[in-house]
Design an enzyme around this catalytic site. Sequence first.
Site, PDB file in Angstrom:
ATOM      1  N   LYS A 124      -3.614  27.022 -52.484  1.00 35.91           N
ATOM      2  CA  LYS A 124      -3.890  26.007 -53.471  1.00 35.91           C
ATOM      3  C   LYS A 124      -5.190  25.324 -54.009  1.00 35.91           C
ATOM      4  CE  LYS A 124      -0.923  24.034 -53.514  1.00 35.91           C
ATOM      5  NZ  LYS A 124       0.233  25.180 -53.402  1.00 35.91           N
ATOM      6  N   CYS A 153      10.292  23.786 -70.400  1.00 39.44           N
ATOM      7  CA  CYS A 153      10.547  22.493 -70.621  1.00 39.44           C
ATOM      8  C   CYS A 153      10.738  21.454 -69.806  1.00 39.44           C
ATOM      9  CB  CYS A 153      10.061  23.063 -71.960  1.00 39.44           C
ATOM     10  SG  CYS A 153      10.022  24.609 -72.027  1.00 39.44           S
ATOM     11  N   HIS A 195     -13.951  45.055 -44.191  1.00 35.62           N
ATOM     12  CA  HIS A 195     -13.500  46.305 -45.061  1.00 35.62           C
ATOM     13  C   HIS A 195     -14.041  46.275 -46.861  1.00 35.62           C
ATOM     14  CE1 HIS A 195     -12.593  48.315 -41.949  1.00 35.62           C
ATOM     15  NE2 HIS A 195     -11.604  46.991 -41.010  1.00 35.62           N
ATOM     16  N   GLU A 248      -1.881  30.396 -48.149  1.00 36.10           N
ATOM     17  CA  GLU A 248      -1.389  28.951 -48.913  1.00 36.10           C
ATOM     18  C   GLU A 248      -3.194  27.959 -49.277  1.00 36.10           C
ATOM     19  OE1 GLU A 248       0.754  28.330 -50.904  1.00 36.10           O
ATOM     20  OE2 GLU A 248       0.604  26.468 -51.242  1.00 36.10           O
ATOM     21  N   ARG A 250       7.011  18.976 -66.173  1.00 39.32           N
ATOM     22  CA  ARG A 250       7.148  20.398 -65.885  1.00 39.32           C
ATOM     23  C   ARG A 250       6.466  21.452 -67.210  1.00 39.32           C
ATOM     24  NH1 ARG A 250      12.759  20.476 -64.051  1.00 39.32           N
ATOM     25  NH2 ARG A 250      13.069  22.874 -65.435  1.00 39.32           N
ATOM     26  N   LYS A 288       5.814  23.324 -63.112  1.00 43.08           N
ATOM     27  CA  LYS A 288       6.500  22.748 -62.091  1.00 43.08           C
ATOM     28  C   LYS A 288       7.425  24.343 -61.715  1.00 43.08           C
ATOM     29  CE  LYS A 288       6.948  21.465 -58.262  1.00 43.08           C
ATOM     30  NZ  LYS A 288       5.964  21.346 -56.925  1.00 43.08           N
ATOM     31  N   ASN A 308      15.658  24.961 -74.133  1.00 41.45           N
ATOM     32  CA  ASN A 308      15.303  25.371 -73.184  1.00 41.45           C
ATOM     33  C   ASN A 308      15.526  26.572 -72.035  1.00 41.45           C
ATOM     34  OD1 ASN A 308      12.721  25.493 -70.441  1.00 41.45           O
ATOM     35  ND2 ASN A 308      14.145  23.972 -69.475  1.00 41.45           N
ATOM     36  N   GLY A 309      14.059  27.761 -71.931  1.00 41.96           N
ATOM     37  CA  GLY A 309      14.180  29.263 -71.732  1.00 41.96           C
ATOM     38  C   GLY A 309      13.793  30.003 -72.459  1.00 41.96           C
ATOM     39  N   TRP A 314       6.462  23.733 -72.315  1.00 37.28           N
ATOM     40  CA  TRP A 314       5.180  24.871 -71.978  1.00 37.28           C
ATOM     41  C   TRP A 314       5.468  25.826 -72.254  1.00 37.28           C
ATOM     42  CZ3 TRP A 314       4.450  28.750 -68.717  1.00 37.28           C
ATOM     43  CH2 TRP A 314       3.511  28.590 -67.389  1.00 37.28           C
ATOM     44  N   GLU A 362      -5.450  26.993 -57.597  1.00 35.02           N
ATOM     45  CA  GLU A 362      -4.516  26.158 -58.704  1.00 35.02           C
ATOM     46  C   GLU A 362      -5.002  24.754 -59.153  1.00 35.02           C
ATOM     47  OE1 GLU A 362      -0.166  25.190 -56.051  1.00 35.02           O
ATOM     48  OE2 GLU A 362      -0.117  25.793 -58.042  1.00 35.02           O
TER      49      GLU A 362
HETATM   50  C1  AGP Z   1       3.742  26.087 -56.055  1.00 34.38           C
HETATM   51  O1  AGP Z   1       2.088  25.369 -55.219  1.00 34.38           O
HETATM   52  C2  AGP Z   1       3.391  26.543 -56.483  1.00 34.38           C
HETATM   53  N1  AGP Z   1       2.620  25.523 -58.389  1.00 34.38           N
HETATM   54  C3  AGP Z   1       4.243  27.764 -56.981  1.00 34.38           C
HETATM   55  O2  AGP Z   1       2.920  29.229 -57.090  1.00 34.38           O
HETATM   56  C4  AGP Z   1       5.321  28.178 -57.108  1.00 34.38           C
HETATM   57  O3  AGP Z   1       5.171  27.835 -55.502  1.00 34.38           O
HETATM   58  C5  AGP Z   1       6.041  28.977 -57.194  1.00 34.38           C
HETATM   59  O4  AGP Z   1       6.151  29.276 -58.552  1.00 34.38           O
HETATM   60  C6  AGP Z   1       7.542  29.531 -56.912  1.00 34.38           C
HETATM   61  O5  AGP Z   1       8.420  28.184 -57.265  1.00 34.38           O
HETATM   62  P1  AGP Z   1       9.805  28.097 -56.632  1.00 34.38           P
HETATM   63  O6  AGP Z   1       9.588  27.650 -54.661  1.00 34.38           O
HETATM   64  O7  AGP Z   1      10.201  26.750 -57.323  1.00 34.38           O
HETATM   65  O8  AGP Z   1      10.499  29.679 -56.696  1.00 34.38           O
END
Ligand code: AGP
Length: 653
Positions: A530, A12, A549, A526, A37, A648, A110-111, A84, A533
């Site tokens: 992308k 959060c 396979h 990657e 966030r 994030k 937060n936590g 969040w 997500e």
């Molecule tokens: C990236 O597009 C993602 N949102 C996510 O996978 C991110 O890379 C992952 O949570 C790791 O985060 P960090 O690099 O801040 O540790």
Amino acid sequence: MESEFERKVLMCGIVGYTGTNDATDILIGGLKRLEYRGYDSAGIALGNDEGIESVCRKGRVGDLEQTVAGMQLDGACGIGHTRWATHGTPSEANAHPHLSCEGDIAIVHNGIIENFMELKEELLSRGHEFTSQTDSEVIAHLLEEEYALLAFDDSGQDDIANAQGRRLDRTPDKMIASGDPSVLAQAVSHVTERLIGSYGLAAITSHEPGVIVVARKDSPLVVGAAPDGSYLASDMIALLDATRDVLILEDGQVAELTPSGIALFAREHDELVSCEYETTHIDWSVDSAEKGGYDDFMLKEIHEQPRVIRDTLAGRLVGDRITIDELGMSPAELNLIDKVYIIACGTSYHAGLIAKNLIERWAHIPTEVEVASEFRYRNPIITPTTLVVAVSQSGETADTLAAIRDARIKGARVFGITNVVGSPVARESDGVIYTKANKEIAVASTKSFLGQVVSLTLLALLLAQTKGNLTTGQIRLLFSELADTAEQVEEIISDTTDIDSAALACKDASSALFIGRGMGAATATEGALKLKEISYLHAEAYPAGEMKHGPIALIDEGFPVIAIATKSPTYEKVLSNLQESKARGAMVVAIATQGDEEIGKYADHVIFIPKVRDELSPITASVPLQLFARAIALERGCDVDQPRNLAKSVTVE
Ligand code: AGP
């Protein structure tokens, strides 16, 4: 229906302000900055000597803003929160701030409080009434008890006046204040001793108007003093409009904010002891946190990548030698490294997959890449000659941090690669490279991914140099080609016509496969992440050689196969895989090398990128994949900056 003990965890944003201005606008403004966030509910609480007024709303900060616009909230001191949740339905009841039974104390947190069930049962047995299912609410009730013990004498008389008198002894207008902590600060300190888990928390009470107390453990908190008052936030981006000189709180510290300044305390035995501190000057432009004319942060950040490459490489080649002084290891120590573990999550993990190829090819050191959440529970074999490289954009990912701690206990040297100065990953590693991406706002990582890949490439070169596996001439050539990728990326993003038309052709698919071999296989991982997500289109990455396979069974008419088909030692083999895919009706999108005249026979859409050596191809090939994912997401009407269900920073397990 939520379970009684809904275990919600938060990634959060927290803000706070106490000063001479109206706090409501400042808190809402700060929450908007932090909304990337977490964004399922938000709330603020304002305190004065008449009491605390709290407003929470389910939904985005904009919903909260509309609500408070119609209210007469009055106060120059308050705290706010954007949430969040991973478990349970986001709701107004679960939104922060949380209040004590009497409503005279409010907290944001937060936590996660791991022992909240035990604490809650204890508090319930003493007559406390809870209004939410959150773990955080226990903090408000514990504070209520602790505050009463400290502030009121046996006859129930209010002893706050004395406490306030002590506070007023402090020199105004100075960041360094002296004197005793407020009653609230003492109470917060006592309460945190009972908490197991992680917290960045801020508290106010109507008994001490104008005072905000903050504390942290494993969850970031930054405070800063400005001419109009004192500010706090879980991320410095929310402070930059007010001040650029910030204090980054350490675990176990307690800070007390008043309109005239900030006092810092550390716990010593059972006491809070005043400490002096130095602030860190932040020189990011606020504008770097704004969209800067682009439609969304993701596009802006994609366009920043050439700059990130240049900044990450600046000063790294000294004479003929790669130089990473921050590694904190002598060449002799580096030379002893016989095993590398790269630990990370998500996109950062994919950067690690690319780096494995480079370290093994150039430095000949066996390298394993592992998702941090697996590493930490697997008891991996680590010796004093193992180098653990922790990669994390945010520098605060809970699993990565836990893995770092584990690796250090086992005797490894830990090297962090992160984007955030002073982040927990930076602080807990033996050495650190900053990726120079600057603040990344879009939840989907783009520029920081490229910064990670470039940093890891530097590390691979350094290891190869130390081991003597590459000559100085080779190092110089590779470094210069690495630097050239900045211009090549500029060229890729300058014309997205082919990317957009490929995206248009794929936008209605329900699933897609990303394939490649070698460096291309790592890049494909990657690309698939992308796409899924931000567009919610299911995507999987497979080494192209694995197609037969199993995954090839998925292919039917129009099924998108996105191939990294750049010129490489396995190029011909990738072509065979494309032929097999096309024969089954796949719609093939190929990322190919400029000048490749053959590829058109195997692909429906070709996205040409400049020629680079195979080892550097992930840098250039990733960029069209980012743009491809964004174009599809926009076609599908998705919010590319704040995709659903994602946050994030993943600061809890
Ligand atoms: C990236 O597009 C993602 N949102 C996510 O996978 C991110 O890379 C992952 O949570 C790791 O985060 P960090 O690099 O801040 O540790």
